[in-house]
Scaffold this motif. Structure first.
Motif, PDB file in Angstrom:
ATOM      1  N   MET A   1      38.180  30.534  27.971  1.00 41.60           N
ATOM      2  CA  MET A   1      38.065  31.892  27.502  1.00 41.60           C
ATOM      3  C   MET A   1      37.051  32.630  28.381  1.00 41.60           C
ATOM      4  N   THR A   2      37.391  33.832  28.765  1.00 39.73           N
ATOM      5  CA  THR A   2      36.493  34.655  29.573  1.00 39.73           C
ATOM      6  C   THR A   2      35.499  35.359  28.666  1.00 39.73           C
ATOM      7  N   PRO A   3      34.207  35.242  28.961  1.00 37.21           N
ATOM      8  CA  PRO A   3      33.215  35.910  28.106  1.00 37.21           C
ATOM      9  C   PRO A   3      33.281  37.425  28.271  1.00 37.21           C
ATOM     10  N   PRO A   4      32.979  38.156  27.227  1.00 38.77           N
ATOM     11  CA  PRO A   4      32.961  39.610  27.324  1.00 38.77           C
ATOM     12  C   PRO A   4      31.804  40.078  28.198  1.00 38.77           C
ATOM     13  N   ALA A   5      31.872  41.331  28.631  1.00 35.72           N
ATOM     14  CA  ALA A   5      30.854  41.884  29.529  1.00 35.72           C
ATOM     15  C   ALA A   5      29.841  42.761  28.809  1.00 35.72           C
ATOM     16  N   ASN A   6      30.027  43.023  27.536  1.00 37.19           N
ATOM     17  CA  ASN A   6      29.189  44.001  26.828  1.00 37.19           C
ATOM     18  C   ASN A   6      28.126  43.355  25.938  1.00 37.19           C
TER      19      ASN A   6
END
Length: 63
Positions: A1-6
């Motif tokens: 899963m790609t972590p969010p950027a915010n």
């Protein structure tokens, strides 16, 4: 899963540039939690599940 950027630092983390901080990121359906000293490791949950956990902790059911 790609972590969010915010990612946002908790206001209870004491401020400053230290690495002992809880960070939170959101998507429309999930919440992501991580410690700033291990940013590659994060937990994913839903708002409903996290609210139920916090309610149980406050009620003393998870001592």
């Amino acid at each position: 899963m790609t972590p969010p950027a915010n990612w946002q630092k908790s206001s209870f983390s004491g401020g400053g540039d230290g690495n002992a901080c809880l960070e939170l990121a959101t998507t429309p359906t999930t919440l992501h939690l991580r410690e700033s000293d291990t940013p590659a490791t994060f937990l994913t949950t839903t708002p409903t599940a996290l609210a139920a956990l916090l309610h149980g902790i406050r009620a003393g059911r998870h001592d």
